[in-house]
Scaffold this motif. Structure first.
Motif, PDB file in Angstrom:
ATOM      1  N   PRO B  90      -8.872  37.093  42.267  1.00  0.00           N
ATOM      2  CA  PRO B  90      -7.535  37.558  42.650  1.00  0.00           C
ATOM      3  C   PRO B  90      -6.474  36.757  41.909  1.00  0.00           C
ATOM      4  O   PRO B  90      -6.656  35.558  41.654  1.00  0.00           O
ATOM      5  CB  PRO B  90      -7.473  37.266  44.146  1.00  0.00           C
ATOM      6  CG  PRO B  90      -8.881  37.133  44.592  1.00  0.00           C
ATOM      7  CD  PRO B  90      -9.665  36.656  43.421  1.00  0.00           C
ATOM      8  N   LEU B  91      -5.387  37.432  41.543  1.00  0.00           N
ATOM      9  CA  LEU B  91      -4.309  36.760  40.808  1.00  0.00           C
ATOM     10  C   LEU B  91      -3.791  35.541  41.562  1.00  0.00           C
ATOM     11  O   LEU B  91      -3.436  34.533  40.956  1.00  0.00           O
ATOM     12  CB  LEU B  91      -3.168  37.735  40.570  1.00  0.00           C
ATOM     13  CG  LEU B  91      -3.123  38.394  39.184  1.00  0.00           C
ATOM     14  CD1 LEU B  91      -1.980  39.392  39.120  1.00  0.00           C
ATOM     15  CD2 LEU B  91      -2.966  37.352  38.085  1.00  0.00           C
ATOM     16  N   GLU B  92      -3.749  35.635  42.902  1.00  0.00           N
ATOM     17  CA  GLU B  92      -3.253  34.496  43.696  1.00  0.00           C
ATOM     18  C   GLU B  92      -4.039  33.229  43.381  1.00  0.00           C
ATOM     19  O   GLU B  92      -3.462  32.156  43.188  1.00  0.00           O
ATOM     20  CB  GLU B  92      -3.371  34.796  45.205  1.00  0.00           C
ATOM     21  CG  GLU B  92      -2.350  35.769  45.739  1.00  0.00           C
ATOM     22  CD  GLU B  92      -2.789  37.224  45.582  1.00  0.00           C
ATOM     23  OE1 GLU B  92      -3.726  37.472  44.787  1.00  0.00           O
ATOM     24  OE2 GLU B  92      -2.198  38.095  46.233  1.00  0.00           O
ATOM     25  N   THR B  93      -5.370  33.369  43.315  1.00  0.00           N
ATOM     26  CA  THR B  93      -6.222  32.216  43.030  1.00  0.00           C
ATOM     27  C   THR B  93      -5.914  31.643  41.651  1.00  0.00           C
ATOM     28  O   THR B  93      -5.790  30.429  41.464  1.00  0.00           O
ATOM     29  CB  THR B  93      -7.708  32.641  43.074  1.00  0.00           C
ATOM     30  OG1 THR B  93      -7.903  33.467  44.216  1.00  0.00           O
ATOM     31  CG2 THR B  93      -8.620  31.450  43.116  1.00  0.00           C
ATOM     32  N   ILE B  94      -5.786  32.558  40.686  1.00  0.00           N
ATOM     33  CA  ILE B  94      -5.527  32.123  39.312  1.00  0.00           C
ATOM     34  C   ILE B  94      -4.191  31.395  39.220  1.00  0.00           C
ATOM     35  O   ILE B  94      -4.066  30.349  38.594  1.00  0.00           O
ATOM     36  CB  ILE B  94      -5.536  33.345  38.368  1.00  0.00           C
ATOM     37  CG1 ILE B  94      -6.915  34.012  38.413  1.00  0.00           C
ATOM     38  CG2 ILE B  94      -5.177  32.929  36.953  1.00  0.00           C
ATOM     39  CD1 ILE B  94      -6.974  35.337  37.706  1.00  0.00           C
ATOM     40  N   ILE B  95      -3.197  31.954  39.906  1.00  0.00           N
ATOM     41  CA  ILE B  95      -1.864  31.359  39.842  1.00  0.00           C
ATOM     42  C   ILE B  95      -1.849  29.976  40.505  1.00  0.00           C
ATOM     43  O   ILE B  95      -1.275  29.021  39.988  1.00  0.00           O
ATOM     44  CB  ILE B  95      -0.829  32.279  40.526  1.00  0.00           C
ATOM     45  CG1 ILE B  95      -0.682  33.566  39.704  1.00  0.00           C
ATOM     46  CG2 ILE B  95       0.514  31.583  40.680  1.00  0.00           C
ATOM     47  CD1 ILE B  95       0.098  34.658  40.391  1.00  0.00           C
ATOM     48  N   ARG B  96      -2.521  29.870  41.646  1.00  0.00           N
ATOM     49  CA  ARG B  96      -2.542  28.586  42.359  1.00  0.00           C
ATOM     50  C   ARG B  96      -3.168  27.497  41.512  1.00  0.00           C
ATOM     51  O   ARG B  96      -2.782  26.338  41.559  1.00  0.00           O
ATOM     52  CB  ARG B  96      -3.328  28.730  43.667  1.00  0.00           C
ATOM     53  CG  ARG B  96      -2.525  29.474  44.722  1.00  0.00           C
ATOM     54  CD  ARG B  96      -2.757  28.925  46.111  1.00  0.00           C
ATOM     55  NE  ARG B  96      -1.884  29.622  47.046  1.00  0.00           N
ATOM     56  CZ  ARG B  96      -2.201  30.792  47.617  1.00  0.00           C
ATOM     57  NH1 ARG B  96      -3.374  31.355  47.378  1.00  0.00           N
ATOM     58  NH2 ARG B  96      -1.347  31.377  48.437  1.00  0.00           N
ATOM     59  N   ARG B  97      -4.161  27.897  40.729  1.00  0.00           N
ATOM     60  CA  ARG B  97      -4.851  26.923  39.899  1.00  0.00           C
ATOM     61  C   ARG B  97      -4.021  26.556  38.674  1.00  0.00           C
ATOM     62  O   ARG B  97      -4.165  25.501  38.080  1.00  0.00           O
ATOM     63  CB  ARG B  97      -6.190  27.518  39.464  1.00  0.00           C
ATOM     64  CG  ARG B  97      -7.249  26.498  39.200  1.00  0.00           C
ATOM     65  CD  ARG B  97      -8.577  27.142  38.875  1.00  0.00           C
ATOM     66  NE  ARG B  97      -8.416  28.366  38.123  1.00  0.00           N
ATOM     67  CZ  ARG B  97      -9.086  29.502  38.379  1.00  0.00           C
ATOM     68  NH1 ARG B  97      -9.938  29.555  39.368  1.00  0.00           N
ATOM     69  NH2 ARG B  97      -8.902  30.567  37.638  1.00  0.00           N
ATOM     70  N   GLY B  98      -3.143  27.481  38.277  1.00  0.00           N
ATOM     71  CA  GLY B  98      -2.390  27.311  37.033  1.00  0.00           C
ATOM     72  C   GLY B  98      -1.156  26.452  37.196  1.00  0.00           C
ATOM     73  O   GLY B  98      -0.889  25.921  38.272  1.00  0.00           O
ATOM     74  N   PRO B  99      -0.403  26.296  36.119  1.00  0.00           N
ATOM     75  CA  PRO B  99       0.815  25.471  36.152  1.00  0.00           C
ATOM     76  C   PRO B  99       1.945  26.154  36.928  1.00  0.00           C
ATOM     77  O   PRO B  99       1.885  27.342  37.204  1.00  0.00           O
ATOM     78  CB  PRO B  99       1.179  25.340  34.678  1.00  0.00           C
ATOM     79  CG  PRO B  99       0.568  26.535  34.026  1.00  0.00           C
ATOM     80  CD  PRO B  99      -0.655  26.877  34.804  1.00  0.00           C
ATOM     81  N   ARG B 100       2.949  25.395  37.261  1.00  0.00           N
ATOM     82  CA  ARG B 100       4.131  25.911  37.941  1.00  0.00           C
ATOM     83  C   ARG B 100       5.333  25.748  37.046  1.00  0.00           C
ATOM     84  O   ARG B 100       5.499  24.670  36.509  1.00  0.00           O
ATOM     85  CB  ARG B 100       4.350  25.133  39.246  1.00  0.00           C
ATOM     86  CG  ARG B 100       4.085  25.962  40.463  1.00  0.00           C
ATOM     87  CD  ARG B 100       4.239  25.143  41.728  1.00  0.00           C
ATOM     88  NE  ARG B 100       5.479  25.486  42.416  1.00  0.00           N
ATOM     89  CZ  ARG B 100       6.436  24.622  42.709  1.00  0.00           C
ATOM     90  NH1 ARG B 100       6.333  23.363  42.370  1.00  0.00           N
ATOM     91  NH2 ARG B 100       7.516  25.013  43.342  1.00  0.00           N
ATOM     92  N   PRO B 101       6.215  26.676  36.862  1.00  0.00           N
ATOM     93  CA  PRO B 101       6.068  28.070  37.290  1.00  0.00           C
ATOM     94  C   PRO B 101       5.060  28.824  36.424  1.00  0.00           C
ATOM     95  O   PRO B 101       4.971  28.562  35.227  1.00  0.00           O
ATOM     96  CB  PRO B 101       7.470  28.645  37.081  1.00  0.00           C
ATOM     97  CG  PRO B 101       8.058  27.824  35.995  1.00  0.00           C
ATOM     98  CD  PRO B 101       7.470  26.449  36.130  1.00  0.00           C
ATOM     99  N   TYR B 102       4.349  29.714  37.049  1.00  0.00           N
ATOM    100  CA  TYR B 102       3.372  30.541  36.358  1.00  0.00           C
ATOM    101  C   TYR B 102       4.102  31.793  35.867  1.00  0.00           C
ATOM    102  O   TYR B 102       4.727  32.496  36.652  1.00  0.00           O
ATOM    103  CB  TYR B 102       2.266  30.904  37.336  1.00  0.00           C
ATOM    104  CG  TYR B 102       1.001  31.417  36.682  1.00  0.00           C
ATOM    105  CD1 TYR B 102       0.013  30.540  36.253  1.00  0.00           C
ATOM    106  CD2 TYR B 102       0.792  32.779  36.512  1.00  0.00           C
ATOM    107  CE1 TYR B 102      -1.154  30.995  35.658  1.00  0.00           C
ATOM    108  CE2 TYR B 102      -0.372  33.241  35.917  1.00  0.00           C
ATOM    109  CZ  TYR B 102      -1.346  32.352  35.498  1.00  0.00           C
ATOM    110  OH  TYR B 102      -2.487  32.803  34.912  1.00  0.00           O
ATOM    111  N   VAL B 103       4.042  32.023  34.569  1.00  0.00           N
ATOM    112  CA  VAL B 103       4.856  33.107  34.008  1.00  0.00           C
ATOM    113  C   VAL B 103       3.996  34.323  33.664  1.00  0.00           C
ATOM    114  O   VAL B 103       3.006  34.207  32.942  1.00  0.00           O
ATOM    115  CB  VAL B 103       5.608  32.636  32.741  1.00  0.00           C
ATOM    116  CG1 VAL B 103       6.421  33.782  32.147  1.00  0.00           C
ATOM    117  CG2 VAL B 103       6.504  31.460  33.082  1.00  0.00           C
TER     118      VAL B 103
END
Lengths: 459, 305
Positions: B90-103
């Motif tokens: 799920p995108l949520e999982t990928i985003i949480r793992r990624g940098p902030r802000p996720y673009v």
């Protein structure tokens, strides 16, 4: 992927050169390529099947015309059948003798109804008529704003609701009001831009039926995306069942989609294609010609439209004088510049290429080239030529190192670029000469192509 | 309604087609007429003639002297094998793992549903507890900005915008600055629809990507290509061209709630191996769902065979 069809079929027949009659076997082999090509162009698979059967029947046993190779012969039959599938002649809009003519645009979400509505508005305005556009899409956020904004750019009146209300009766009332306004204020055409909807969404299809009953349109046009797949037939059939289509407008045709959907819709529902949307700008709407579309589907380009455009842009005298110059090899840089500017009049490079046989491939090649924006490149070329003296333009042999340096400075380019331009010019001169086929020796490529084109009846 | 049911319902028509053909296949063994029906059903799902021809070849080879049910299983397995690598977390999982802000940069041809999908995705991420920011970089289409703004209001997400006709890259620039200043979790950039064959418009996207990366090294983290579920074989050309120009990292397939089957996904998965992040199966915000290969294939064929 498709432009290679002519080539592929010719290859199949190359082996069989010298045969006087098309046999079942060589036709079958060629038709295998045709089937593949049609399916890749998203022509409905049932239609492909019938189509192949019909062509096979027509082609086998036919004598090869003297002027055509067997490959061209098959292509000719395929081309004729394609054209007939799409309806032999182009179908116009039926305008009411008592204005206003009422038109309704329907279709799936994102097929391009609102944009097309603007284009139709512009077209009618240009014909000296008074169109009224009615924004009848209460659901998509800002759909009304979009039409209003198009209308104000084009100076065409748009009728819309004060607020975005979504009930079925609201929409119907809005449409009735729009029609009344069109009638009372002497508009010639009233076009209803309805909201996008799925053909299986019963609730929204009911709304469409209500609108139709309320405004009693002369034309109900399905706006369909040229990139649609096998679904196209389903969609068209369902809309036809519910609201009775009078025609189809095919949009986004300027990409590399072959538009097999067109063929399928026409063949499955019998409804004619009336217009093509060929770009994002408001004037990018073209009347549909089945014969030309058949050429496009076969990857043969749309030479006829190009010729028509060229005829608008060039006078006959100009063309003749050019031909003389090309044939006698006295074309100058000045003529070259003139040519480039003339070509610009025909439309963007992209559009011109799509009308040429095999143009899609050329397009990819041009795009892939380093810094390969043809339009930009053309501007540079014109700038370089503009920086020359009239004498230099007439006689490129005058150009020595110091002159070239001056020209480079004047046009903001480099000496290398000036050199490259001269090389291109000389190359183009030779190439044009071979195309015109001025001198003795082999007939030019264009002539060969012409032979095929002439053999196609309506060309 | 669960995703699976919804998809199944959406795919009902094809499934019936394929299924009835397959039932007969089971009953009669691999007979050419039946094979032809299976082929027709797959073609009508937009799977694409080349992929279908290959599958039929396999089925024919395998079919000789074996149990037809087995052949059918093989067909499903073949499709699953092609589509499985396209399944993503799920995108949520990928985003949480990624940098902030996720673009996330949303791209695609005209009318595929970019704006709607971007807005629905923002809503989904917000519900997952993240702070999204919308950037209206479609400055070309009339009222595209208003459309995103209305969505923003509806789902309670801020929208960064300029006027229509502005340079989209400038909007992106401002969007990133705002994202940094506000400390948001995700930036969703809605770009103008463009045909993949228009070189200058594709260059504009390249420029946007370059500026993004300059302003925020690593960005965009996701280049999300939206495809229309009703698209035919041109879908493959679109995916190829966008991928070649920008490096697409994920796909969203919209409008699967009609009778469209999105079969072109098979060819895309086979050819480009891009993961499918989202599928749109309805008008509602919650109808933007994760893609599951097994369910997609099952729904296509019907589970009960």
């Amino acid at each position: 992927m498709f432009s290679a069809l002519t080539e592929k079929i010719e290859k199949v027949f190359k082996k069989l050169r010298g045969q006087g009659v098309l046999t079942e076997q060589n036709v079958a082999e060629a038709l295998k390529e045709v089937r593949l090509a049609l399916l890749e162009a998203d022509v409905n698979f049932k239609i492909v099947k019938d189509f192949i059967g019909r062509v096979q029947e027509k082609a086998v046993g036919r004598e090869v015309l003297e002027s055509l190779s067997p490959g061209h012969q098959v292509i000719k039959i395929v081309w004729e059948e394609l054209r007939d599938l799409m309806g032999q002649d182009h179908a116009g809009l039926s305008l009411s003798s008592v204005p206003p003519t009422v038109m309704m645009l329907v279709g799936l979400q994102g097929s391009g109804k609102t944009t097309t509505c603007g284009k139709l508005g512009r077209m009618f305005k240009h014909q000296g008529k008074r169109p009224l556009l009615v924004a009848a899409d209460p659901r998509r956020p800002a759909a009304g704003d979009q039409l209003a904004s198009l209308g104000s750019d084009l100076d065409v009146t748009v009728h819309r609701a004060d607020q975005e209300g979504a009930s079925r009766s609201d929409v119907v009332r809005l449409c009735t009001e729009g029609l009344a306004r069109g009638r009372d204020h002497g508009y010639d055409v009233v076009i209803f831009d309805t909201g996008g909807r799925l053909h299986v969404d019963d609730e929204l299809m009911l709304e469409l039926e209500d609108i139709k009953r309320a405004v009693n349109p002369h034309e109900v046009l399905l706006v369909a995306d040229a990139m649609t797949g096998q679904e196209a037939v389903n969609v068209a059939e369902r809309f036809d069942e519910r609201v009775g289509l009078t025609g189809v407008i095919l949009t986004k045709i300027e990409g590399d989609a072959r538009g097999g959907a067109v063929l399928s819709i026409r063949a499955a529902t019998g409804k004619p294609i009336k217009f093509l949307g060929i770009g994002e700008k408001a004037d990018a709407l073209e009347v549909f010609h089945p014969d030309r579309m058949a050429s496009r589907i076969l990857g043969m380009g749309d030479v006829l439209t190009l010729i028509e455009k060229a005829q608008e842009a060039f006078s006959k005298e100009e063309a003749e004088s050019l031909q003389r110059k090309v044939a006698s090899n006295t074309l100058t840089l000045e003529d070259f510049r003139e040519q480039i500017l003339q070509v610009n009049k025909l439309g963007s490079f992209d559009q011109i290429l799509s009308m040429l046989p095999g143009g899609e491939r050329l397009k990819t090649m041009a795009g892939a080239q380093e810094g390969g924006l043809p339009e930009k490149e053309m501007k540079r070329v014109v700038a370089v030529i503009d920086s020359m003296t009239p004498r230099e333009r007439r006689d490129h042999t005058l150009l020595n190192g110091s002159r070239k340096k001056r020209i480079a400075r004047g046009s903001g380019t480099s000496v290398q670029e000036v050199n490259r331009l001269i090389k291109q010019f000389l190359g183009a001169r030779t190439m044009m000469k071979s195309l015109v086929g001025g001198g003795p020796g082999k007939p030019g490529k264009l002539r060969k192509r012409r032979k095929l084109i002439r053999a196609l009846p309506s060309f | 309604m669960a995703w699976f049911d919804r998809l199944k319902e959406g795919l009902l028509k094809t499934r019936q087609g394929v299924q009835s053909s397959l039932r007969r296949l089971v009953g009669r063994g691999v007979d050419p007429a039946v094979l032809e029906e299976v082929e027709a059903a797959l073609l009508s799902a937009d799977v694409g003639v080349r992929a279908v021809d290959r599958m039929m070849e396999r089925l024919r080879d395998h079919g000789r002297g074996t149990d037809p049910t087995e052949s059918l299983g093989l067909l499903k397995e073949t499709l699953f094998e092609i589509l499985a690598p396209a399944q993503s977390e799920p995108l949520e999982t990928i985003i949480r793992r990624g940098p902030r802000p996720y673009v996330i940069l949303a791209i695609g041809v005209n009318g595929v549903g970019k704006t709607t999908s971007v807005a629905k995705l923002a809503s989904r991420l917000k519900q997952a507890g993240m702070t999204p920011l919308l950037v209206a970089a479609d400055t070309f289409r009339a009222a595209a900005i208003e459309q995103l703004e209305i969505w923003g209001k509806k789902i309670g997400v801020e929208v960064i915008k300029h006027r229509q006709g502005a340079d989209p890259t400038a909007v992106v620039f401002d969007g990133i600055a705002a994202a940094k200043a506000r400390g948001v979790d995700v930036v969703l950039i809605d770009t103008a629809g463009r045909l993949h064959t228009k070189v200058n418009l594709m260059d504009e996207l390249k420029k946007m990507k370059r500026v993004l990366n300059r302003e925020l090294p690593g960005a965009p983290h996701e280049i999300l290509l939206t495809l229309d579920g009703t698209v035919g074989q041109n879908g493959l050309a679109q995916a190829r061209q966008f991928h070649e120009t920008l490096g697409v990292t994920g796909l969203a397939l919209t409008k699967l709630d009609g009778t469209a089957k999105g079969g072109v996904l098979v060819a895309i998965a086979e050819d480009l191996k891009i993961p499918v992040r989202l599928i749109g199966v309805g008008e509602q915000e919650e109808d933007l769902q994760d893609f599951r290969a097994r369910e997609f294939v099952d729904a296509l064929f019907g589970v009960e065979v």
